[in-house]
Scaffold this active site. Structure first.
Site, PDB file in Angstrom:
ATOM      1  CG  HIS A 293     115.110  24.998  17.049  1.00  0.00           C
ATOM      2  ND1 HIS A 293     115.150  24.320  18.056  1.00  0.00           N
ATOM      3  CD2 HIS A 293     114.627  24.259  16.065  1.00  0.00           C
ATOM      4  CE1 HIS A 293     115.018  23.046  17.904  1.00  0.00           C
ATOM      5  NE2 HIS A 293     114.818  22.944  16.613  1.00  0.00           N
TER       6      HIS A 293
ATOM      7  CD  GLU B 189     112.990  29.086  20.544  1.00  0.00           C
ATOM      8  OE1 GLU B 189     113.643  28.531  19.418  1.00  0.00           O
ATOM      9  OE2 GLU B 189     112.355  28.673  21.035  1.00  0.00           O
TER      10      GLU B 189
ATOM     11  CB  CYS C 116     115.446  22.808  22.360  1.00  0.00           C
ATOM     12  SG  CYS C 116     116.672  23.409  21.140  1.00  0.00           S
TER      13      CYS C 116
ATOM     14  CB  CYS D 106     117.638  27.652  21.502  1.00  0.00           C
ATOM     15  SG  CYS D 106     117.099  27.164  19.807  1.00  0.00           S
TER      16      CYS D 106
HETATM   17 ZN   LIG Z   1     115.534  25.089  19.923  1.00  0.00          ZN
END
Ligand SMILES: [Zn+2]
Length: 161
Positions: free
Chosen positions: A56, A58, A86, A89
């Protein structure tokens, strides 16, 4: 703090990165790290298509910040992102000591869209950032761009069934 016009400039870039990810077979998420002076330090987008579901943007930003920025500078940085962090992250963001988060669409919105499109829930609980990092400064959704990012998620959903 509300989402400002200056924020929208960076959020539009997040949507463009999400588009780039989708076009490359990844999930439509993009993020940008901006320092206290407004300079873009780093940007990335989702890269999960090769099987690592933790890729991801982030998380990449949090790890980049930990490697490249002194702790006292991280809190002044803002992370712009097309979709709310999420829990994975959000935790990385909190541990890295980064500052404000501004997102286009909330996790709640993403979950509702996926449900409406008949997709199964993901394996990780869609907790809001503040449930994971209580002290986080978080702004969003950015109403002006929600439709633009929703369209990308819809395209991804149609592609994944
Ligand atoms: Zn994430």
């Amino acid at each position: 703090m509300a989402v400002t016009d200056a924020d929208l400039v960076h959020l539009r870039r997040c949507v463009a990165l999400a588009r780039e990810a989708l076009d490359d077979g990844d999930e439509p998420f993009g993020s940008v790290l901006v320092d206290a002076a407004g300079t873009v330090l780093m940007e990335d987008r989702n890269r999960v298509k090769d099987g690592d579901q933790t890729r991801h943007p982030e998380l990449e930003i949090a790890r980049w910040a930990a490697a490249h920025l002194p702790p006292e500078e991280r809190g002044g940085c803002t992370v712009y992102t097309s979709g709310e962090h999420c829990p994975m992250c959000a935790a990385a963001h909190g541990w890295a000591g980064l500052g404000r988060i501004v997102y286009v669409a909330s996790s709640g919105q993403l979950v509702a869209w996926r449900r409406a499109w008949g997709l199964p829930p993901g394996p990780v609980a869609p907790l809001p950032v503040k449930s994971v990092v209580p002290g986080a400064v978080v702004d969003g959704p950015a109403e002006a761009l929600v439709d633009a990012i929703c369209v990308l998620h819809r395209e991804h959903a149609d592609r994944s069934r």
